[in-house]
Design a protein around this motif. Structure first.
Motif, PDB file in Angstrom:
ATOM      1  N   ILE A   1       2.790   4.881  -8.188  1.00 55.47           N
ATOM      2  CA  ILE A   1       2.766   3.415  -8.504  1.00 55.47           C
ATOM      3  C   ILE A   1       1.593   3.446  -8.219  1.00 55.47           C
ATOM      4  CG2 ILE A   1       5.467   2.570  -7.176  1.00 55.47           C
ATOM      5  CD1 ILE A   1       3.408   2.267  -4.899  1.00 55.47           C
TER       6      ILE A   1
ATOM      7  N   VAL B   1      -0.897   7.267  -5.791  1.00 58.46           N
ATOM      8  CA  VAL B   1       0.012   6.129  -5.149  1.00 58.46           C
ATOM      9  C   VAL B   1       0.997   6.363  -5.096  1.00 58.46           C
ATOM     10  CG1 VAL B   1       0.094   4.659  -3.397  1.00 58.46           C
ATOM     11  CG2 VAL B   1      -1.985   4.521  -4.471  1.00 58.46           C
TER      12      VAL B   1
ATOM     13  N   ALA C   1       3.615   3.383   1.122  1.00 60.77           N
ATOM     14  CA  ALA C   1       2.517   3.656  -0.507  1.00 60.77           C
ATOM     15  C   ALA C   1       2.109   4.618  -0.115  1.00 60.77           C
ATOM     16  CB  ALA C   1       1.751   2.388  -0.818  1.00 60.77           C
TER      17      ALA C   1
ATOM     18  N   CYS D   1      -4.370  -4.084   4.646  1.00 59.02           N
ATOM     19  CA  CYS D   1      -3.003  -3.067   4.402  1.00 59.02           C
ATOM     20  C   CYS D   1      -3.249  -2.487   5.749  1.00 59.02           C
ATOM     21  CB  CYS D   1      -3.444  -2.895   2.949  1.00 59.02           C
ATOM     22  SG  CYS D   1      -1.857  -1.873   2.858  1.00 59.02           S
TER      23      CYS D   1
ATOM     24  N   LEU E   1       0.920   3.760   4.428  1.00 57.23           N
ATOM     25  CA  LEU E   1       0.525   2.460   4.184  1.00 57.23           C
ATOM     26  C   LEU E   1       1.373   1.367   4.099  1.00 57.23           C
ATOM     27  CD1 LEU E   1      -2.455   3.792   1.679  1.00 57.23           C
ATOM     28  CD2 LEU E   1      -3.119   3.137   3.799  1.00 57.23           C
ATOM     29  N   GLU E   2       0.882   0.817   4.437  1.00 60.03           N
ATOM     30  CA  GLU E   2       2.068  -0.763   3.910  1.00 60.03           C
ATOM     31  C   GLU E   2       2.265  -1.079   2.464  1.00 60.03           C
ATOM     32  OE1 GLU E   2       0.312  -3.741   5.525  1.00 60.03           O
ATOM     33  OE2 GLU E   2       2.026  -5.482   4.537  1.00 60.03           O
ATOM     34  N   TYR E   3       3.952  -0.843   1.810  1.00 57.55           N
ATOM     35  CA  TYR E   3       3.968  -1.419   0.497  1.00 57.55           C
ATOM     36  C   TYR E   3       3.780  -2.980   0.368  1.00 57.55           C
ATOM     37  CZ  TYR E   3       7.053  -1.545  -3.359  1.00 57.55           C
ATOM     38  OH  TYR E   3       7.647  -1.288  -4.863  1.00 57.55           O
ATOM     39  N   CYS E   4       3.077  -2.783  -1.231  1.00 58.56           N
ATOM     40  CA  CYS E   4       3.359  -4.200  -0.991  1.00 58.56           C
ATOM     41  C   CYS E   4       3.858  -4.118  -2.292  1.00 58.56           C
ATOM     42  CB  CYS E   4       1.879  -4.591  -1.301  1.00 58.56           C
ATOM     43  SG  CYS E   4       0.969  -4.185   0.086  1.00 58.56           S
ATOM     44  N   PRO E   5       4.752  -4.648  -2.567  1.00 58.18           N
ATOM     45  CA  PRO E   5       5.385  -5.203  -3.604  1.00 58.18           C
ATOM     46  C   PRO E   5       5.207  -5.735  -4.653  1.00 58.18           C
ATOM     47  CG  PRO E   5       6.586  -6.319  -1.785  1.00 58.18           C
ATOM     48  CD  PRO E   5       5.910  -5.534  -1.197  1.00 58.18           C
TER      49      PRO E   5
ATOM     50  N   GLY F   1       2.054  -6.027  -6.176  1.00 55.26           N
ATOM     51  CA  GLY F   1       1.515  -5.065  -6.825  1.00 55.26           C
ATOM     52  C   GLY F   1      -0.591  -5.783  -6.623  1.00 55.26           C
TER      53      GLY F   1
ATOM     54  N   LEU G   1      -4.171  -7.050  -2.972  1.00 51.55           N
ATOM     55  CA  LEU G   1      -2.526  -6.893  -3.593  1.00 51.55           C
ATOM     56  C   LEU G   1      -1.505  -7.649  -2.368  1.00 51.55           C
ATOM     57  CD1 LEU G   1      -1.883  -2.911  -2.421  1.00 51.55           C
ATOM     58  CD2 LEU G   1      -2.093  -3.318  -4.266  1.00 51.55           C
TER      59      LEU G   1
ATOM     60  N   ILE H   1      -7.352  -3.879   0.404  1.00 52.48           N
ATOM     61  CA  ILE H   1      -7.025  -2.040   0.566  1.00 52.48           C
ATOM     62  C   ILE H   1      -8.036  -1.713   0.633  1.00 52.48           C
ATOM     63  CG2 ILE H   1      -4.578  -1.692   0.144  1.00 52.48           C
ATOM     64  CD1 ILE H   1      -5.555  -1.169  -2.782  1.00 52.48           C
TER      65      ILE H   1
HETATM   66  O1  LIG Z   1       1.444  -0.797  -2.563  1.00 55.67           O
HETATM   67  C1  LIG Z   1       1.289  -0.463  -3.344  1.00 55.67           C
HETATM   68  N1  LIG Z   1       0.603  -0.189  -4.220  1.00 55.67           N
HETATM   69  C2  LIG Z   1       1.830  -0.815  -5.302  1.00 55.67           C
HETATM   70  C3  LIG Z   1       2.965  -1.400  -5.130  1.00 55.67           C
HETATM   71  C4  LIG Z   1       4.285  -1.690  -5.899  1.00 55.67           C
HETATM   72  C5  LIG Z   1       3.671  -2.109  -7.205  1.00 55.67           C
HETATM   73  C6  LIG Z   1       2.331  -1.636  -7.223  1.00 55.67           C
HETATM   74  C7  LIG Z   1       1.817  -1.425  -6.839  1.00 55.67           C
HETATM   75  C8  LIG Z   1       2.044  -1.302  -9.234  1.00 55.67           C
HETATM   76  N2  LIG Z   1       3.073  -1.906  -9.965  1.00 55.67           N
HETATM   77  C9  LIG Z   1       4.724  -2.778  -9.695  1.00 55.67           C
HETATM   78  C10 LIG Z   1       4.563  -2.513  -8.690  1.00 55.67           C
HETATM   79  C11 LIG Z   1      -0.412  -0.088  -2.802  1.00 55.67           C
HETATM   80  C12 LIG Z   1      -0.715  -0.238  -1.262  1.00 55.67           C
HETATM   81  C13 LIG Z   1      -1.142   0.752  -0.383  1.00 55.67           C
HETATM   82  C14 LIG Z   1      -2.321   1.221  -0.901  1.00 55.67           C
HETATM   83  F1  LIG Z   1      -3.171   1.323  -0.279  1.00 55.67           F
HETATM   84  C15 LIG Z   1      -2.206   1.156  -2.257  1.00 55.67           C
HETATM   85  C16 LIG Z   1      -1.358   0.429  -3.039  1.00 55.67           C
END
Ligand SMILES: O=C(Nc1ccc2c(c1)CNCC2)c1ccc(F)cc1
Length: 338
Positions: free
Chosen positions: A19, A27, A40, A72, A88-92, A94, A141, A151
């Motif tokens: 992602i 990631v 993530a 995060c 790590l914590e997922y952040c939908p 983005g 994010l 982050i």
């Molecule tokens: O959740 C993360 N990235 C993420 C999540 C969802 C989407 C993206 C990135 C990018 N495209 C859209 C959907 C994320 C979380 C923690 C981190 F350190 C780096 C990235």
């Protein structure tokens, strides 16, 4: 990918698509098997890191000591001979960067909601003695509740003598870098962060950067000059705040303390920005400890002591993910069957 290297990760997580790909990390989206929660996983190859390896140690050490509603959460660290995995914590939602691009620019009221969260996170991070030094929309994010999470503490600095003491390393992204930082003189990390927040606020309100040029030397000159366009849609109060943040002379720049009570930020809210964390670092939640005890066995006291060691192993991840579930209003429970 060398499967044997992923063994430890694959024990506890199902790993899905990539992602994000950054400088020396990628990631991947993953799912914690015991709770079903999405996470993530930031994957770094030690060879590729080279002299950047200390940055990873810096980031891990910082994130282990930060617990805040707009920072995060680090759940687990897995180190193998060739790789380092940070769960790590997922952040939908983005990156904030993509969100601004998708909306062209944000209205003042929406920018205020986000900027209050950024100020809250930075005030907390500074309060813990860290300067972030890479504040930009790519490092903010959007979580499942449309709130921001900071982050990438890979460039953060925790000067021995406290935040007042001067730093030397020139780092961060050029367009967001403070004039004193690119001049190569000694600078104070927290003051440089406040400049970057000015560039961030400008990006939120305008949808483009205050100082930009494909030639980095021309860009540097523009930053040192400190003059930027004021599009017609900016309100006078926004202009005034931008002016207080984008002061070339660091001593003239507004401080984080003044920012917390600034009228532009408190307008329509009637309250100051909250700089304290809603969580106590390494606070232990009885219900989550009880859930772990049920699953892993032993008694409550033993589990309490085990979690208190904060090894950032799978047990720490289970605990912190249960706490996050509870904070999101989901029942903090481990799957009855694996
Ligand atoms: O959740 C993360 N990235 C993420 C999540 C969802 C989407 C993206 C990135 C990018 N495209 C859209 C959907 C994320 C979380 C923690 C981190 F350190 C780096 C990235």
């Amino acid at each position: 990918m060398g499967l044997e290297e992923y063994e430890e990760l694959l024990k506890d997580y199902d790993v899905w698509e990539t992602i994000g790909t950054g400088g020396f990390a990628k990631v991947k989206l993953a799912q914690h098997k015991l709770t079903g929660e999405k996470v993530a996983v930031k994957i770094m190859e030690k060879e590729e890191l080279g002299e950047d390896l200390p940055r990873v140690q810096t980031e891990i050490a910082a994130m282990m000591n930060l617990s805040h509603q707009h920072v995060c959460t680090l759940y687990q660290v897995i180190e193998t001979p060739k790789r380092i995995f940070m769960v790590l914590e997922y952040c939908p939602g983005g990156e904030l960067f993509d969100y601004i691009v998708s909306k062209d620019r944000l209205e003042e009221c929406e920018a205020r909601v986000f900027f209050r969260q950024i100020v809250s996170a930075v005030a907390y991070v500074h309060g813990q003695g860290f300067a972030h030094r890479d504040l930009k929309p790519e490092n903010l994010l959007i979580d499942e509740n449309h709130n921001l999470k900071l982050i990438d503490f890979g460039l953060c600095a925790k000067p021995k003598g406290g935040l007042e003491c001067r730093l030397q390393t020139c780092c961060g992204s050029p367009a967001y870098a403070a004039p004193e930082l690119i001049r190569g003189k000694a600078y104070i990390g927290s003051e440089a962060d406040l400049w970057s927040m000015g560039v961030l606020l400008y990006a939120l309100l305008c949808g483009f950067l205050p100082f930009d040029d494909e030639n980095v030397m021309v860009l540097y000159r523009k930053i040192q000059r400190g003059k930027y366009e004021l599009p017609s849609w900016l309100s006078s109060s926004s202009i005034q705040l931008l002016n207080q943040l984008l002061q070339v002379e660091p001593k003239q720049r507004i401080s984080i303390k003044e920012l917390l009570v600034h009228p532009w930020l408190t307008q329509e809210y009637g309250c100051d920005v909250e700089c304290h964390s809603r969580f106590t670092l390494h606070h232990l939640d009885h219900q989550c400890i009880a859930e772990l005890t049920t699953w892993f066995g032993g008694n409550h006291k033993t589990m309490w002591c085990l979690v208190s060691e904060w090894k950032y192993d799978h047990l720490t991840a289970c605990y912190l993910i249960l706490v996050a579930m509870k904070a999101s209003g989901r029942p903090p429970c481990l799957l009855s069957s694996p």
